[in-house]
Design an enzyme around this catalytic site. Structure first.
Site, PDB file in Angstrom:
ATOM      1  N   ASN A 102      -1.912   0.227   7.059  1.00  0.00           N
ATOM      2  CA  ASN A 102      -1.345  -1.050   7.489  1.00  0.00           C
ATOM      3  C   ASN A 102      -0.528  -1.777   6.414  1.00  0.00           C
ATOM      4  O   ASN A 102      -0.335  -2.979   6.473  1.00  0.00           O
ATOM      5  CB  ASN A 102      -2.436  -1.937   8.075  1.00  0.00           C
TER       6      ASN A 102
ATOM      7  N   GLU B 147     -10.263 -10.121  -7.228  1.00  0.00           N
ATOM      8  CA  GLU B 147      -9.285  -9.031  -7.059  1.00  0.00           C
ATOM      9  C   GLU B 147      -8.159  -9.106  -8.099  1.00  0.00           C
ATOM     10  O   GLU B 147      -7.683  -8.064  -8.573  1.00  0.00           O
ATOM     11  CB  GLU B 147      -8.712  -9.076  -5.639  1.00  0.00           C
TER      12      GLU B 147
ATOM     13  N   TYR C  89     -12.808  -2.036  -3.070  1.00  0.00           N
ATOM     14  CA  TYR C  89     -13.252  -2.046  -1.675  1.00  0.00           C
ATOM     15  C   TYR C  89     -14.769  -1.887  -1.543  1.00  0.00           C
ATOM     16  O   TYR C  89     -15.252  -1.420  -0.502  1.00  0.00           O
ATOM     17  CB  TYR C  89     -12.520  -0.962  -0.878  1.00  0.00           C
TER      18      TYR C  89
ATOM     19  N   PHE D  86     -14.857   3.819   8.184  1.00  0.00           N
ATOM     20  CA  PHE D  86     -13.510   4.085   7.672  1.00  0.00           C
ATOM     21  C   PHE D  86     -13.429   4.127   6.145  1.00  0.00           C
ATOM     22  O   PHE D  86     -12.353   4.310   5.584  1.00  0.00           O
ATOM     23  CB  PHE D  86     -12.519   3.044   8.220  1.00  0.00           C
TER      24      PHE D  86
ATOM     25  N   LYS E 268       0.821  -1.218   0.000  1.00  0.00           N
ATOM     26  CA  LYS E 268       0.000   0.000   0.000  1.00  0.00           C
ATOM     27  C   LYS E 268       0.859   1.274   0.000  1.00  0.00           C
ATOM     28  O   LYS E 268       2.074   1.221   0.256  1.00  0.00           O
ATOM     29  CB  LYS E 268      -0.930  -0.045   1.220  1.00  0.00           C
TER      30      LYS E 268
ATOM     31  N   HIS F 177      -2.120  -5.500   1.655  1.00  0.00           N
ATOM     32  CA  HIS F 177      -3.432  -6.137   1.490  1.00  0.00           C
ATOM     33  C   HIS F 177      -3.240  -7.582   1.084  1.00  0.00           C
ATOM     34  O   HIS F 177      -2.295  -7.901   0.356  1.00  0.00           O
ATOM     35  CB  HIS F 177      -4.233  -5.424   0.378  1.00  0.00           C
TER      36      HIS F 177
HETATM   37  P1  IDP Z   1      -7.911  -6.571   5.893  1.00  0.00           P
HETATM   38  O1  IDP Z   1      -7.083  -5.626   5.040  1.00  0.00           O
HETATM   39  O2  IDP Z   1      -7.110  -7.143   7.036  1.00  0.00           O
HETATM   40  O3  IDP Z   1      -8.616  -7.633   5.084  1.00  0.00           O
HETATM   41  P2  IDP Z   1     -10.488  -5.255   6.116  1.00  0.00           P
HETATM   42  O4  IDP Z   1     -11.411  -5.389   7.279  1.00  0.00           O
HETATM   43  O5  IDP Z   1     -10.856  -5.942   4.848  1.00  0.00           O
HETATM   44  O6  IDP Z   1      -9.028  -5.683   6.599  1.00  0.00           O
HETATM   45  O7  IDP Z   1     -10.327  -3.685   5.840  1.00  0.00           O
HETATM   46  C1  IDP Z   1      -9.742  -3.201   4.651  1.00  0.00           C
HETATM   47  C2  IDP Z   1      -8.780  -2.084   5.002  1.00  0.00           C
HETATM   48  O8  IDP Z   1      -9.521  -0.973   5.532  1.00  0.00           O
HETATM   49  C3  IDP Z   1      -7.763  -2.403   6.087  1.00  0.00           C
HETATM   50  O9  IDP Z   1      -6.655  -3.112   5.627  1.00  0.00           O
HETATM   51  C4  IDP Z   1      -7.406  -1.033   6.595  1.00  0.00           C
HETATM   52  O10 IDP Z   1      -6.529  -0.343   5.704  1.00  0.00           O
HETATM   53  C5  IDP Z   1      -8.772  -0.347   6.572  1.00  0.00           C
HETATM   54  N1  IDP Z   1      -9.486  -0.536   7.841  1.00  0.00           N
HETATM   55  C6  IDP Z   1     -10.125  -1.637   8.276  1.00  0.00           C
HETATM   56  N2  IDP Z   1     -10.690  -1.485   9.481  1.00  0.00           N
HETATM   57  C7  IDP Z   1     -10.402  -0.224   9.821  1.00  0.00           C
HETATM   58  C8  IDP Z   1     -10.724   0.555  10.997  1.00  0.00           C
HETATM   59  O11 IDP Z   1     -11.395   0.110  11.923  1.00  0.00           O
HETATM   60  N3  IDP Z   1     -10.253   1.817  11.002  1.00  0.00           N
HETATM   61  C9  IDP Z   1      -9.523   2.342   9.968  1.00  0.00           C
HETATM   62  N4  IDP Z   1      -9.196   1.644   8.860  1.00  0.00           N
HETATM   63  C10 IDP Z   1      -9.638   0.378   8.791  1.00  0.00           C
HETATM   64 MG    MG Z   2     -10.097  -7.447   3.634  1.00  0.00          MG
END
Ligand code: IDP
Ligand code: MG
Length: 133
Positions: free
Chosen positions: A112, A126, A49, A57, A9, A115
């Site tokens: 984070n 995807e 997404y 978020f 990312k 992905h």
């Molecule tokens: P993942 O990437 O571990 O699969 P997902 O729940 O699919 O997590 O969420 C997609 C992305 O959205 C996350 O990787 C992160 O960048 C962002 N995200 C998810 N949950 C939160 C949150 O509670 N606060 C802020 N950003 C979030």
């Molecule tokens: Mg996810």
């Protein structure tokens, strides 16, 4: 052989840690089958997404994912989807296991660094979004 879609990312590309993350992927015996440096348009990020539309978020996520360059990868390995989710660790780096990519490199739950597809079915979707059929 199973495939999964991985992204490095914008926060990680900007911090010059593409190489460190690719080294972890290769050390875990994934084969890189496709790889490109690109930038998501708003439309592409919203398609990618779509499942998160309406969440608190979501707007921040779209802004983040379109904010700079990303690396998109198709990775291949036995059980690639589950294996790569294990390598990246939990969404929130504070909850991620030691020696996972997110534990080592993610800034926080939003930014984070990586992905990974969450199912074989979503991996196919995807891969098609990022690389076409
Ligand atoms: P993942 O990437 O571990 O699969 P997902 O729940 O699919 O997590 O969420 C997609 C992305 O959205 C996350 O990787 C992160 O960048 C962002 N995200 C998810 N949950 C939160 C949150 O509670 N606060 C802020 N950003 C979030
Ligand atoms: Mg996810």
């Amino acid at each position: 052989m199973e495939q999964t879609l991985a992204l490095i990312k914008p926060d990680a590309v900007e911090r010059n840690i593409i190489g460190k993350i690719l080294a972890m992927i290769e050390n875990d015996n994934f084969k890189i089958r496709h790889m490109k440096l690109t930038q998501m348009s708003e439309q592409l990020a919203k398609t990618f997404y779509a499942i998160h539309e309406g969440k608190s978020f979501y707007d921040k996520l779209i802004k983040y994912m379109t904010s700079g360059s990303i690396i998109a990868l198709v990775l291949e390995k036995e059980n690639a989807v589950a294996s790569y989710r294990k390598l990246i660790g939990a969404t929130d780096p504070a909850k991620a296991d030691d020696n996972t990519i997110r534990k080592l490199y993610a800034l926080d739950k939003s930014f984070n660094s990586v992905h990974g597809s969450d199912s074989v079915e979503n991996a196919k979707i995807e891969i098609s979004i990022m690389f076409g059929d």
